[in-house]
Design a protein around this motif. Sequence first.
Motif, short mmCIF file in Angstrom:
data_model
loop_
_atom_site.label_atom_id
_atom_site.label_comp_id
_atom_site.label_asym_id
_atom_site.label_seq_id
_atom_site.Cartn_x
_atom_site.Cartn_y
_atom_site.Cartn_z
N ASN A 1 0.84 -1.21 0.00
CA ASN A 1 0.00 0.00 0.00
C ASN A 1 0.87 1.24 0.00
N THR B 1 0.99 4.21 -2.71
CA THR B 1 0.74 5.60 -2.33
C THR B 1 1.90 6.47 -2.76
N ARG C 1 -3.87 -7.85 -6.19
CA ARG C 1 -3.37 -8.00 -4.83
C ARG C 1 -2.84 -9.41 -4.55
#
Lengths: 268, 163
Positions: free
Chosen positions: B66, B70, B111
């Motif tokens: 993640n 980001t 994922r």
Amino acid sequence: MLDAAAGHPSRVLLARHTANELSEAERRDLRRHLDSCAACRESLARMQADMDAFEARRARSLAGLRSRVEKAGRPSLFGWTRFALSAAAVAAAALVLVVVVRAGSVAEPVEPSPVAGPMYKGALGLQVYARRAAKQFRVHQGTQLTCGDELRFAVTTASPGYATVFSLDGRDRLTPFYPSSSPRRDPAPLRLSEAGRRLLPGGITLDDATGRERIVVVFAARRFDRRAVHRRAARELRRSGREKLSASSLGLSGEVVVLGIRKVRCAE
Amino acid sequence: MVVERLHQRYAAQVFEKCLRMLGCPSEAEDAVQETFFRAYRALHELRDRKAALGWLYRIATNVSLNMIRTRRRKGATPVGDSHDLGGPQRSSVDKLHCRRLLERLARELDRRSLEIVVAHYVDGLNQGEVAAHLGLSRRSVVKRLTKVRRRVEAMLGGEGPHA
């Protein structure tokens, strides 16, 4: 856990080694490998050095964690749960009243207190929690539920053993929840390796079928055949029309808890 | 508190893993805190305390991925390209042990495939261990790794990992 492809230990094994969690045999194998592999010795030394670098940050990290935990309150029942039921279960469930879904996408309510409710009998306990939009509540005998409600289950036992959780709707359709696979394909029950309360993984979302429904948990110290138990339970519940079922009527020495709910029409 | 005991016991290992994926100590420290916070929220999923480290590794993988995503969205520069990602690695896709490539994959793969890639190429688990670690069949792991390998080969075809 040496890498079969190249004979090098995995980073996970090295990390377990640094946490002093290897068995005697694993430690011996690793030591032997390290004696002959300079690359892995270097890798382990680097891992240890990076871990040592954390020590200067440890106190701050723990304080930050404590602060976040205090702000967050008690852990969520629905948050961070994983979709844990198999594709086979989804296919089976789709035939009847439920589909299984992911949880955690909605704001996370607080877990209700695990107090004993009317569905307790003997040492076996079944707790059912529902979430509807942002609201979370405990499901009791006769609770009205509707389509889209998400359910989670907690089972309490006084000893290790085997269990199955399933539902029987007003049209006598039986849906296996735990294990979620078809009993015809896999008749084995869920193995509970320890006594105590456990929140079962995944969740169930109710579909738009309406009417009475009974959620049943069967527990026995010995492994049993789910097919036979489901068949007998459906027959007995149909015959009695009640929210009661004895383990002996299922041919088991164990315990049974039945929770009756009512499913009402969905709001348009 | 259980999560504090887990932190005391495993935070250094989790930090090392996050540092390997992220390459930046301060980001790795943030990732550690997020990992243990998520662990706190999901403690009911931890059935076997002996498996705690593997479970935390898995959470740390997702947290780090993640953060990589980001970082890309914010347009930040990847750090520590030369840092060894996976140790003395062994596969034919050695170029995967380049953080920049992992960042590219983080943008392109789903994922589950990413979790498999990290468990196999970064954490060094073999296919059977990856399957057990992630609760998947070995077949599914092999299939996804084959796809990833093809993708990486195509990716590296003319441009190299730093493209």
